[in-house]
Design a protein around this motif. Sequence first.
Motif, PDB file in Angstrom:
ATOM      1  N   GLU A  68       0.868  -1.185   0.000  1.00 46.25           N
ATOM      2  CA  GLU A  68       0.000   0.000   0.000  1.00 46.25           C
ATOM      3  C   GLU A  68       0.900   1.230   0.000  1.00 46.25           C
ATOM      4  OE1 GLU A  68      -3.200   1.222  -0.164  1.00 46.25           O
ATOM      5  OE2 GLU A  68      -2.162   3.129   0.180  1.00 46.25           O
ATOM      6  N   SER A  90     -11.506   3.834   0.521  1.00 47.95           N
ATOM      7  CA  SER A  90     -12.227   3.030   1.525  1.00 47.95           C
ATOM      8  C   SER A  90     -12.603   3.801   2.782  1.00 47.95           C
ATOM      9  CB  SER A  90     -11.400   1.795   1.878  1.00 47.95           C
ATOM     10  OG  SER A  90     -11.317   0.948   0.751  1.00 47.95           O
ATOM     11  N   GLU A 128     -14.681   8.011  -6.116  1.00 51.25           N
ATOM     12  CA  GLU A 128     -14.907   6.559  -6.214  1.00 51.25           C
ATOM     13  C   GLU A 128     -14.976   6.205  -7.701  1.00 51.25           C
ATOM     14  OE1 GLU A 128     -14.794   3.729  -5.273  1.00 51.25           O
ATOM     15  OE2 GLU A 128     -16.635   2.545  -5.255  1.00 51.25           O
TER      16      GLU A 128
HETATM   17  C1  LIG Z   1     -18.472   8.991  -0.044  1.00 51.93           C
HETATM   18  C2  LIG Z   1     -18.443   7.520  -0.284  1.00 51.93           C
HETATM   19  C3  LIG Z   1     -19.356   6.690   0.355  1.00 51.93           C
HETATM   20  C4  LIG Z   1     -19.341   5.310   0.116  1.00 51.93           C
HETATM   21  N1  LIG Z   1     -20.231   4.489   0.776  1.00 51.93           N
HETATM   22  C5  LIG Z   1     -20.181   3.151   0.592  1.00 51.93           C
HETATM   23  C6  LIG Z   1     -21.064   2.270   1.282  1.00 51.93           C
HETATM   24  O1  LIG Z   1     -21.877   2.697   2.067  1.00 51.93           O
HETATM   25  N2  LIG Z   1     -20.991   0.926   1.060  1.00 51.93           N
HETATM   26  C7  LIG Z   1     -20.078   0.411   0.194  1.00 51.93           C
HETATM   27  O2  LIG Z   1     -20.040  -0.816   0.029  1.00 51.93           O
HETATM   28  N3  LIG Z   1     -19.228   1.219  -0.472  1.00 51.93           N
HETATM   29  C8  LIG Z   1     -19.253   2.558  -0.303  1.00 51.93           C
HETATM   30  N4  LIG Z   1     -18.404   3.394  -0.977  1.00 51.93           N
HETATM   31  C9  LIG Z   1     -17.515   2.796  -1.950  1.00 51.93           C
HETATM   32  C10 LIG Z   1     -16.319   2.134  -1.318  1.00 51.93           C
HETATM   33  O3  LIG Z   1     -15.721   3.018  -0.431  1.00 51.93           O
HETATM   34  C11 LIG Z   1     -15.359   1.728  -2.424  1.00 51.93           C
HETATM   35  O4  LIG Z   1     -16.042   0.916  -3.370  1.00 51.93           O
HETATM   36  C12 LIG Z   1     -14.203   0.952  -1.893  1.00 51.93           C
HETATM   37  O5  LIG Z   1     -13.596   1.634  -0.846  1.00 51.93           O
HETATM   38  C13 LIG Z   1     -13.182   0.685  -2.982  1.00 51.93           C
HETATM   39  O6  LIG Z   1     -12.150  -0.031  -2.406  1.00 51.93           O
HETATM   40  P1  LIG Z   1     -10.821  -0.317  -3.173  1.00 51.93           P
HETATM   41  O7  LIG Z   1     -10.009  -1.172  -2.301  1.00 51.93           O
HETATM   42  O8  LIG Z   1     -11.135  -0.788  -4.542  1.00 51.93           O
HETATM   43  O9  LIG Z   1     -10.160   1.131  -3.399  1.00 51.93           O
HETATM   44  P2  LIG Z   1      -9.322   2.032  -2.415  1.00 51.93           P
HETATM   45  O10 LIG Z   1      -9.914   2.104  -1.067  1.00 51.93           O
HETATM   46  O11 LIG Z   1      -9.119   3.328  -3.105  1.00 51.93           O
HETATM   47  O12 LIG Z   1      -7.964   1.262  -2.268  1.00 51.93           O
HETATM   48  C14 LIG Z   1      -6.988   1.270  -3.277  1.00 51.93           C
HETATM   49  C15 LIG Z   1      -5.645   1.471  -2.624  1.00 51.93           C
HETATM   50  O13 LIG Z   1      -4.615   1.312  -3.586  1.00 51.93           O
HETATM   51  C16 LIG Z   1      -3.556   2.161  -3.212  1.00 51.93           C
HETATM   52  N5  LIG Z   1      -2.697   2.346  -4.381  1.00 51.93           N
HETATM   53  C17 LIG Z   1      -3.045   2.921  -5.569  1.00 51.93           C
HETATM   54  N6  LIG Z   1      -2.002   2.905  -6.392  1.00 51.93           N
HETATM   55  C18 LIG Z   1      -0.985   2.322  -5.743  1.00 51.93           C
HETATM   56  C19 LIG Z   1       0.361   2.014  -6.084  1.00 51.93           C
HETATM   57  N7  LIG Z   1       0.869   2.344  -7.257  1.00 51.93           N
HETATM   58  N8  LIG Z   1       1.135   1.402  -5.163  1.00 51.93           N
HETATM   59  C20 LIG Z   1       0.636   1.051  -3.953  1.00 51.93           C
HETATM   60  N9  LIG Z   1      -0.628   1.330  -3.566  1.00 51.93           N
HETATM   61  C21 LIG Z   1      -1.436   1.946  -4.462  1.00 51.93           C
HETATM   62  C22 LIG Z   1      -4.261   3.430  -2.766  1.00 51.93           C
HETATM   63  O14 LIG Z   1      -3.453   4.208  -1.927  1.00 51.93           O
HETATM   64  C23 LIG Z   1      -5.488   2.861  -2.053  1.00 51.93           C
HETATM   65  O15 LIG Z   1      -5.307   2.779  -0.667  1.00 51.93           O
HETATM   66  C24 LIG Z   1     -18.396   4.764  -0.763  1.00 51.93           C
HETATM   67  C25 LIG Z   1     -17.483   5.613  -1.400  1.00 51.93           C
HETATM   68  C26 LIG Z   1     -17.490   6.971  -1.160  1.00 51.93           C
HETATM   69  C27 LIG Z   1     -16.488   7.839  -1.847  1.00 51.93           C
END
Ligand SMILES: Cc1cc2nc3c(=O)[nH]c(=O)nc-3n(C[C@H](O)[C@H](O)[C@H](O)COP(=O)(O)OP(=O)(O)OC[C@H]3O[C@@H](n4cnc5c(N)ncnc54)[C@H](O)[C@@H]3O)c2cc1C
Length: 818
Positions: A42, A51, A326
Motif C-alpha cells: 500500500e 475506503s 470513487e
Molecule cells: C463517499 C463515499 C461513500 C461510500 N459508501 C459506501 C457504502 O456505504 N458501502 C459500500 O459498500 N461502499 C461505499 N463506498 C464505496 C467504497 O468506499 C469503495 O467501493 C471501496 O472503498 C473501494 O475499495 P478499493 O479497495 O477498490 O479502493 P481504495 O480504497 O481506493 O484502495 C486502493 C488502494 O490502492 C492504493 N494504491 C493505488 N495505487 C498504488 C500504487 N501504485 N502502489 C501502492 N498502492 C497503491 C491506494 O493508496 C489505495 O489505498 C463509498 C465511497 C465513497 C467515496
Amino acid sequence: MNPINRELPDHAHVVIVGGGVVGASIAYQLTKAGVSDVVLLERGVLACGTSWHAAGLIMQLRGGHTATDIARYNAEFYPQLEADTGMATGFKQNGTLAIGRNRDRVHEMNRRASMAKSFGIDTHVLTPKEAKDMYPALDASHVAGALFIPGDGQLNPVDTVNALIAGAKKRGARILENSPVDKLRRLPSGEYTLDTKNGTIRCETLVLACGLWTRDFAAQLGARVPLHACEHMYVVTEAMDFVVPSLPVLRDPDGYTYIKEDAGKLLVGSFEPRGKALPVEKLPAEPQFIEMQEDWDHFELPYTKAMEMIPALEHVGINKFMNGPESFTPDDLPCLGEAPGLPNCFIAAGLNSEGFEISPGISRALAQWIIDGQPDRDLLDYDVARFHPFQMNKRYLRTRAAESLGGIFAMPWPFKEHETARPVRKSHLHDRLAAGGACFGETAGWERPLWFAPKGIEPKNEYSFFRPNWYQHTAEECRAAREGVVIIDMSSFGKTMVQGRDACPYLQWMCASDVDVPDGKVIYTHMLNSLGGIECDITIDRRAKDCFIVYSSASAHWRDMNWMARHIAADRHVTVTDVTAAYSVLNVQGPKSRDLLQSLTDADLSNQAFPFMTAQEIDIGYARVLAKRLTFIGELGWELQIPSEFVQDVYDVVMAAGKPFGLRPAGYQALEHLRCERAYREFGLDLAPDDTPFEAGLGFLVKMDKPGGFQGREALLSQAGRVLNRRLVNFKLKDPEPVLFHDELIRMNGKIVGYLSSGAYGFCLGRAVGMGYVRHPDGITAELVDSSTFEVEIACESYAADGSLKSFYDPTGARVKM
Ligand SMILES: Cc1cc2nc3c(=O)[nH]c(=O)nc-3n(C[C@H](O)[C@H](O)[C@H](O)COP(=O)(O)OP(=O)(O)OC[C@H]3O[C@@H](n4cnc5c(N)ncnc54)[C@H](O)[C@@H]3O)c2cc1C
C-alpha cells in the motif's frame, strides 16, 4: 502513521497492490484458503484511498441473481470476521428499509422480494403505514410501498479494513504500508516484478486492487481496466432525538438518497441522476485521505428529496460534508479476474460504490480463481475480459461514469438502455435504418435497431415492467417473421478469424462439437472450461482447410477472443484475428425468405441444394456474399455475411425485391421474443460458465467420442447419457396477461426449484414464455416435468405455468428445415 512493516522480501507467491477494502479482503480470503505467501503493498496507509470515505452500508439484494449471489455473502461474512479476528468492525444488522415512491418502484421491489426467496434472504413487503411504524420520522405521504431486509446493515469502514488485515496477517500475509509501486513488468518467465521505493519484489501472481488508480496503473502492462472516478457525496447532520442505533438504513432510490444512523446523527448520501465525473489529473497530488470540495449546488436535489422524506432534516444543522472520489465502470459492474493476455495478473477494481457490500463475495471468488485457475461460480458479468478496446477511451469513460453513478438508484427497467456516450459504433446501414424508423439500443458500443416505429410514431423507448410502448410494434415484427419475412441488421456480431496449420486440431480441442467438417459446413458449438461449463457459445464456419471464422455475440466477442488466444499453446501454429469490421451481416428470416432471396440470385436455395447449417457464396446485386442457412428465431432463413463496403447496396436490393413478399425490417426486441418463444438459449442468460451443455439441454451438440477428446470432456463423462439433477426447463404461463423478463421464481409442485434465466412474451403463442434451470434430487426427466405442476412468481404474485423440456413453439424444429 508508522509503516507496519518496511521489509520488502524479494519474492512472494502473490503480491497484492492496494490496501483498501478490496486488497485487504483478497489478502484475507487467500490466506484463509491456505495461500500464505502473500505480500500486500500500500503506497500510503491502509484504507487511505477511497475506503475510508465509505458510509459503510451493506445490502444483500441486487437486481439479478448473479449479483445477489455475490452480495449476499456479506451478511454471513462480516459477523465471522469479528469472531475470527477479535476486532470490532462496527457491523450491525439493523436492516434496510427500502422505500418506493411510485407504483413501478414498488413493483420492482416486489420482484426483488420474490427473487430473495430463491436465496433464502429474509424480506418483508410493507405498507406505507408499516414503514412509518418502523421509521416514525418518515413522511408516509411520499411512500407508496416498502421492503424491509432485516439481515442488511452497516459497518465502520476503517475498522473493517483493519480487521481484514489482522486476519490476513494472522495467517501469514505480510503487509507493507508506505510502499508505492512505481513500475510493473512481466518477465519472460511469466513472473511479474514490482519496483517500489523500498526495492523490487518478484511474484508469480499479481493482484491489482488500486481502486480508481487501477486503470492507469494496470495500463503499464497493457491491461484494460475501464473505470473513471466520480465525486460521491454525503453529509452528516447534527444529533437528532429520534436517531437511535437500531434505526434501519433507509434507501429512497426515487429520492436518490440513502440515510443511515451515525452515532446519533443522520448520514445522508446520494446517487443523484447524473454524477460528477472526476478525471484522475484533477485529484489532489497527495493521494491519501482525499476530500473534494463540498458542492451544495450538486447536492441540493438529493438533499431536498431527503427533507421531503424526513421533514425533521429541515430543522437540523450539517456537521460534515463529505465528498470523496470513487470509481465507476461503463456498465456499473466491477472489473474482476485475470487480465487478458497477462496470465496470473488479476484485477479487482471498479467497485461502483459497493466496495464494502461486495468485497466479501468478490474476494472469495477471486481467491478461488487464483487457486484453481478458474472461477468456481458464474462471474461472467464481472469478468474484466468482457471489455472492448474502445472502452478505454477517456472521453467515453468520463461521460458514461456520470450516468453509472446515477444508475445505482435509477429504475432498473427491463431493457433499459444507456443514454450517454452514444453513438460509439455504427453499422454501415445506420442511416438507412434510422430513416426506416429504427429505435436504437446500444450493446458493446454498437448502435443496433431494437424496433421500428411506424410513420407518425416516435422511435423512443417508454419502459415498463408490463407492456412497454414498443410491444405492439415488436409483435408486428414477430408476426412478419413467423408468417412472412424480415430483415435484421446483425453486423455487430463478433467475428474472429482462426487460421494456421494447427487451426483445425486446435479448434477440435477447444470445441465440444466436431469442427473438422467439410468446407461450407456451419457448426453451432461451445467452448468449455475444464469443469465442462460453457465459456463460449459460438457458430463457426469453415472457410478452408486451415481457416475458420468464429461468430460470437457482440457483447461476448472480446471475452471469446481472449478465451481462444489464451488457450493457444506456444508451439501451435494458430492465430486469432478480429475481423468484425470487415463483414456486415444481414439476417433474412421467415417462411418467405427463400422465395425472396431466390428472386435475387442464380444459386439454388432449395432444401436439397442448400441444406440447414451450410454456407455458400452466392451473388446478390453486384456483391458476392456468404450466405449461411441458420436461424436464431426458429424459422427458415439465411444469414448473409457481406464485405462491409457492399452492404448498403445489398440492403437496398433486398429491400426493393422484398416489397411483394411483405419484407419488413425487424429489431433486436423481436429477436429476443422470437428466440425465447422457440426456446433458443442465449449466452450470458441461459448459458454461463457454470452450466454444462447437458444441463442446458444442448447435449446433442457434444461429440463425446471425438478422436483426441476436447477440453471439458472429462468433466462431462458423469453427465453424458444420465438423468441430471439440474436442467433447463421451458415454461409457458397459462394466463395470457402477465409478461416475463428474467429472474422470476419457479415453483415445482409447490417447492422453490429455481428461477427464470430468460423470459419474454411469445406473441405467436399468445403467452409469456421463459426458461430456467430447475433442480430436483430424483433427476429431471420429461416424465417428471410433464407430470408436475409449475408456478412462476412475479413480484410476489404466483401464476400457473406449463413446463416442458421441449420448446412450446415448433417442438420438432420442422420449420427451420423446410
Ligand atoms: C463517499 C463515499 C461513500 C461510500 N459508501 C459506501 C457504502 O456505504 N458501502 C459500500 O459498500 N461502499 C461505499 N463506498 C464505496 C467504497 O468506499 C469503495 O467501493 C471501496 O472503498 C473501494 O475499495 P478499493 O479497495 O477498490 O479502493 P481504495 O480504497 O481506493 O484502495 C486502493 C488502494 O490502492 C492504493 N494504491 C493505488 N495505487 C498504488 C500504487 N501504485 N502502489 C501502492 N498502492 C497503491 C491506494 O493508496 C489505495 O489505498 C463509498 C465511497 C465513497 C467515496
